[in-house]
Motif scaffolding. Sequence first.
Motif, short mmCIF file in Angstrom:
data_model
loop_
_atom_site.label_atom_id
_atom_site.label_comp_id
_atom_site.label_asym_id
_atom_site.label_seq_id
_atom_site.Cartn_x
_atom_site.Cartn_y
_atom_site.Cartn_z
N MET A 1 0.85 -1.19 0.00
CA MET A 1 0.00 0.00 0.00
C MET A 1 0.88 1.24 0.00
N LEU A 2 0.45 2.23 -0.74
CA LEU A 2 1.17 3.49 -0.83
C LEU A 2 0.26 4.58 -0.29
N PHE A 3 0.76 5.31 0.71
CA PHE A 3 -0.02 6.37 1.36
C PHE A 3 0.59 7.73 1.04
N ALA A 4 -0.27 8.70 0.80
CA ALA A 4 0.20 10.07 0.56
C ALA A 4 -0.84 11.04 1.07
N SER A 5 -0.36 12.18 1.54
CA SER A 5 -1.25 13.28 1.92
C SER A 5 -1.48 14.13 0.69
N ASN B 1 -6.36 6.99 -10.84
CA ASN B 1 -6.40 6.93 -9.39
C ASN B 1 -6.21 8.34 -8.82
N GLY B 2 -6.99 8.72 -7.84
CA GLY B 2 -6.95 10.06 -7.27
C GLY B 2 -5.61 10.44 -6.66
N ILE B 3 -4.80 9.46 -6.29
CA ILE B 3 -3.51 9.75 -5.66
C ILE B 3 -2.44 10.11 -6.69
N THR B 4 -2.62 9.66 -7.93
CA THR B 4 -1.56 9.71 -8.94
C THR B 4 -1.06 11.12 -9.20
N ARG B 5 -1.95 12.06 -9.35
CA ARG B 5 -1.51 13.42 -9.71
C ARG B 5 -0.80 14.15 -8.58
N HIS B 6 -0.79 13.57 -7.38
CA HIS B 6 -0.15 14.22 -6.24
C HIS B 6 1.19 13.58 -5.85
N LEU B 7 1.63 12.54 -6.56
CA LEU B 7 2.81 11.81 -6.12
C LEU B 7 4.13 12.42 -6.56
N ARG C 1 9.50 10.15 -7.41
CA ARG C 1 9.64 10.81 -8.71
C ARG C 1 8.95 9.95 -9.76
N ARG C 2 8.45 10.63 -10.77
CA ARG C 2 7.76 9.93 -11.86
C ARG C 2 8.78 9.36 -12.83
N ILE D 1 -1.51 3.90 -17.08
CA ILE D 1 -0.81 3.81 -15.81
C ILE D 1 0.37 4.78 -15.78
N VAL D 2 0.85 5.06 -14.57
CA VAL D 2 2.00 5.94 -14.38
C VAL D 2 2.98 5.21 -13.45
#
Length: 201
Positions: A26-30, A58-64, A107-108, A152-153
Amino acid sequence: MHPNPAYRHADRALLEDIVDQVGFGMLFASTPDGPRVAHVPIVSTRDGAIQFHVARANGITRHLEGATALALVNGPDSYVSARWYDEPAKQVPTWDYIAVEMEGPVRRMADEGLRAHLEELTTRNEARIEGGEPWRMAEADPAYVDKLLRGIVGFEMEVMAWRETMKLHQGKPDQTRAHIADRLDEQGAGAIAHLMRSLPS
């Protein structure tokens, strides 16, 4: 992680082995939308980084990109009955488990990095399947693969902090740990029983 320092085992190679053996976490991010989690296949590069990919939608993707995130891989775990002790009236049930947390900047990946990550992920996991020829990405229709890649990213995390919990009845007498390991084997929890026997108390 569990606050008891007895449950630490700071052997980096062992932690990376657990990440590789489990292969999923699992990957967690604020994020500005609140805390988010993604469930992702994870590959350790064995040089202090992990790689993973997330659905573009996925809603988290653009914030990573550029964020500091937390990845969690759970190893084997099992319930332990109080009846498994010599004096069950002076015990309570508990849960033994393995967990590895990794924290660091993300990093992407470039497109070629994502493709290489997927090749490595596939190769590692196909090697675990018994019987038959391992499947290779080269067998898939290239146009179909390209279409999926657009959905995917890929990301890489430089792991700046490793935090582990290996709760395996440390602090209990060796005889008690051996008895608990035997009961775990009987319940089909052989992986955690093996770790209990092989890691020091």
